[in-house]
Scaffold this active site. Structure first.
Site, PDB file in Angstrom:
ATOM      1  N   THR A  36       0.834  -1.205   0.000  1.00 40.62           N
ATOM      2  CA  THR A  36       0.000   0.000   0.000  1.00 40.62           C
ATOM      3  C   THR A  36       0.866   1.252   0.000  1.00 40.62           C
ATOM      4  OG1 THR A  36      -0.175   0.013   2.413  1.00 40.62           O
ATOM      5  CG2 THR A  36      -1.916  -1.115   1.217  1.00 40.62           C
ATOM      6  N   TYR A 149      -9.743  -7.192  10.764  1.00 43.80           N
ATOM      7  CA  TYR A 149      -8.635  -6.225  10.866  1.00 43.80           C
ATOM      8  C   TYR A 149      -8.319  -5.950  12.340  1.00 43.80           C
ATOM      9  CZ  TYR A 149      -6.147  -1.792  10.911  1.00 43.80           C
ATOM     10  OH  TYR A 149      -5.222  -0.805  11.169  1.00 43.80           O
ATOM     11  N   ASN A 178      -8.082   6.486  14.195  1.00 44.46           N
ATOM     12  CA  ASN A 178      -8.429   7.088  12.892  1.00 44.46           C
ATOM     13  C   ASN A 178      -7.520   8.258  12.480  1.00 44.46           C
ATOM     14  OD1 ASN A 178     -10.931   5.543  13.811  1.00 44.46           O
ATOM     15  ND2 ASN A 178     -11.376   6.032  11.675  1.00 44.46           N
ATOM     16  N   ARG A 276     -21.693  -0.243   6.973  1.00 44.28           N
ATOM     17  CA  ARG A 276     -20.686  -1.220   6.592  1.00 44.28           C
ATOM     18  C   ARG A 276     -20.568  -2.328   7.626  1.00 44.28           C
ATOM     19  NH1 ARG A 276     -15.244   1.745   4.672  1.00 44.28           N
ATOM     20  NH2 ARG A 276     -14.719   1.444   6.842  1.00 44.28           N
TER      21      ARG A 276
HETATM   22  C1  UD1 Z   1     -10.542   1.559  11.536  1.00 44.57           C
HETATM   23  C2  UD1 Z   1      -9.972   1.898  12.905  1.00 44.57           C
HETATM   24  C3  UD1 Z   1      -8.779   2.806  12.745  1.00 44.57           C
HETATM   25  C4  UD1 Z   1      -7.793   2.215  11.772  1.00 44.57           C
HETATM   26  C5  UD1 Z   1      -8.460   1.946  10.433  1.00 44.57           C
HETATM   27  C6  UD1 Z   1      -7.517   1.277   9.452  1.00 44.57           C
HETATM   28  C7  UD1 Z   1     -11.921   1.924  14.393  1.00 44.57           C
HETATM   29  C8  UD1 Z   1     -12.759   2.772  15.263  1.00 44.57           C
HETATM   30  N1  UD1 Z   1     -10.975   2.585  13.715  1.00 44.57           N
HETATM   31  O1  UD1 Z   1     -11.042   2.724  11.008  1.00 44.57           O
HETATM   32  O2  UD1 Z   1      -8.157   3.022  14.006  1.00 44.57           O
HETATM   33  O3  UD1 Z   1      -6.755   3.118  11.590  1.00 44.57           O
HETATM   34  O4  UD1 Z   1      -9.544   1.069  10.655  1.00 44.57           O
HETATM   35  O5  UD1 Z   1      -8.114   1.085   8.213  1.00 44.57           O
HETATM   36  O6  UD1 Z   1     -12.030   0.715  14.334  1.00 44.57           O
HETATM   37  N2  UD1 Z   1     -17.213   5.602   5.718  1.00 44.57           N
HETATM   38  C9  UD1 Z   1     -18.201   6.204   4.962  1.00 44.57           C
HETATM   39  N3  UD1 Z   1     -17.945   6.440   3.650  1.00 44.57           N
HETATM   40  C10 UD1 Z   1     -16.765   6.109   3.050  1.00 44.57           C
HETATM   41  C11 UD1 Z   1     -15.765   5.482   3.832  1.00 44.57           C
HETATM   42  C12 UD1 Z   1     -16.028   5.248   5.176  1.00 44.57           C
HETATM   43  O7  UD1 Z   1     -19.288   6.500   5.452  1.00 44.57           O
HETATM   44  O8  UD1 Z   1     -16.612   6.369   1.844  1.00 44.57           O
HETATM   45  C13 UD1 Z   1     -17.495   5.365   7.150  1.00 44.57           C
HETATM   46  C14 UD1 Z   1     -17.220   3.955   7.619  1.00 44.57           C
HETATM   47  O9  UD1 Z   1     -18.332   3.120   7.384  1.00 44.57           O
HETATM   48  C15 UD1 Z   1     -16.952   4.211   9.101  1.00 44.57           C
HETATM   49  C16 UD1 Z   1     -16.278   5.586   9.118  1.00 44.57           C
HETATM   50  O10 UD1 Z   1     -16.602   6.196   7.888  1.00 44.57           O
HETATM   51  O11 UD1 Z   1     -18.141   4.271   9.830  1.00 44.57           O
HETATM   52  C17 UD1 Z   1     -14.768   5.507   9.213  1.00 44.57           C
HETATM   53  O12 UD1 Z   1     -14.309   4.559   8.255  1.00 44.57           O
HETATM   54  P1  UD1 Z   1     -12.758   4.396   7.905  1.00 44.57           P
HETATM   55  O13 UD1 Z   1     -12.158   5.713   7.606  1.00 44.57           O
HETATM   56  O14 UD1 Z   1     -12.636   3.302   6.906  1.00 44.57           O
HETATM   57  O15 UD1 Z   1     -12.099   3.980   9.277  1.00 44.57           O
HETATM   58  P2  UD1 Z   1     -12.521   2.903  10.436  1.00 44.57           P
HETATM   59  O16 UD1 Z   1     -13.057   1.667   9.836  1.00 44.57           O
HETATM   60  O17 UD1 Z   1     -13.293   3.626  11.488  1.00 44.57           O
END
Ligand code: UD1
Length: 329
Positions: A36, A149, A178, A276
């Protein structure tokens, strides 16, 4: 002079740690397999001295024993940032996340042990907590990850603690919440939400919110994470210590969208999709332990970090391709 190895140094967070170390004149070696990470990030990470006596790059995979042993030779401190990120990716393909993140970490710890590395700082994840109803999340809560993950990152932590206990290694675990900032890849279907939304804002496209947008995250600007790492490398903390690295405040996706609109002066259009699988609802850190043991302070606020991040996507926008859609099953 302290000699640092950064696994995943061509990636988002690793390249920022490398740049901070190089800016103060330290020796940095990067190990990355470009799964990545990006070659372009190496320029930012190592500067013009790449390949010189203080800035080495090794292309290699964490699961390749010889590569990892070579990378650990003569090293004092390892920042272990290399991993396959993304909750969504791990839901699609748990085995690949497991192999990279768990086996890769054990391999690295073994090589670091044998090379007599003084300290290993491990990039843990807030996903280790899972969807606990109690907020903020503090380090005494039991790990209870939901996504594959989260399981891989939590298992890596357990190995760091095990190696502290069994082999007396000085490992420190930083649970990142995050992280966002410049150089976070916005072009993968597994990209973080801020990277995706910033690029949508810059390109005048709409963003997709999975669910109602009321889920919240303790979004942490990357410079705060770098500061936490530099402190974790130096401070005297008990081996195997787990520390949250975050800001201690939560922002919903709906608030993220409106803040982006305020900064750009143009409302970001959104569509809503299904929530998701593997997602958690709220994530908020208690950072008092990192404050106490490391003297950590998140100096860059969410708003200031978002402004800097947006500016970076503005200046680097045209080179990136449109993301593919991730099935939200
Ligand atoms: C998770 C971990 C984070 C880690 C990351 C690595 C948690 C709380 N956090 O992040 O510490 O660094 O994985 O990948 O577990 N979303 C949308 N639209 C989009 C993309 C995402 O709505 O286009 C939403 C997701 O459904 C989620 C939120 O935004 O609810 C954050 O998503 P994302 O940025 O992928 O991070 P996490 O899964 O929270």
């Amino acid at each position: 002079m302290t000699r640092y190895l950064i696994t995943g140094g061509a990636g988002f967070i690793g390249s920022h740690i490398a740049a901070a170390l190089r800016a103060r004149g330290d020796f940095v070696r990067i190990l990355d397999n470009f799964a990545t990470g990006k070659r372009a990030n190496l320029v930012a990470a190592l500067g013009s001295e790449q390949g010189g006596p203080l800035a080495e790059f090794l292309e290699g995979d964490l699961r390749d024993d010889a590569a990892v042993r070579r990378a650990c030779q003569g090293i004092d401190v390892v920042f272990h940032e290399a991993a396959l990120p993304s909750v969504a990716r791990s839901v699609e393909d748990p085995l690949t996340s497991d192999d990279n993140n768990i086996r890769g970490t054990v391999n690295l710890l073994l090589a670091a042990r044998d090379a007599k590395v003084r300290r290993v700082v491990y990039a843990g994840s807030s996903s280790a907590y899972g969807d606990t109803p109690t907020l903020p999340k503090h380090e005494e809560m039991p790990g209870d990850p939901i996504s594959p993950y989260g399981v891989t990152k939590f298992t890596g932590e357990l190995y760091c603690r095990s190696f502290a206990r069994v082999y007396g290694m000085s490992t420190v675990i930083l649970r990142y919440f995050n992280v966002f900032g410049p150089r976070q890849d916005p072009s993968s279907p597994y990209s973080g939400v801020i990277a995706l939304f910033c690029r949508a804002a810059v390109e005048g496209r709409s963003a997709t919110i999975h669910g109602d947008g009321e889920q919240s995250r303790d979004f942490t600007y990357v410079d705060n994470v770098v500061a936490g790492n530099l402190l974790a490398a130096e401070r005297d903390v008990p081996p195997g210590t787990v520390l949250n690295v975050a800001t201690g405040s939560a922002v919903t996706l709906n608030q993220l969208v409106s803040t982006l609109g305020e900064i750009t002066g143009r409302k970001l259009a959104v569509t809503h999709g299904a929530p998701r699988t593997g997602d958690i609802k709220h994530s908020l850190a208690d950072i008092s332990r990192a404050r106490k043991l490391l003297g950590y302070e998140p100096h860059v606020t969410f708003r200031a970090g978002l402004e800097r991040t947006l500016e970076w996507y503005r200046s680097s926008a045209p080179s990136t391709a449109a993301p593919k859609t991730v099935p939200s099953a």
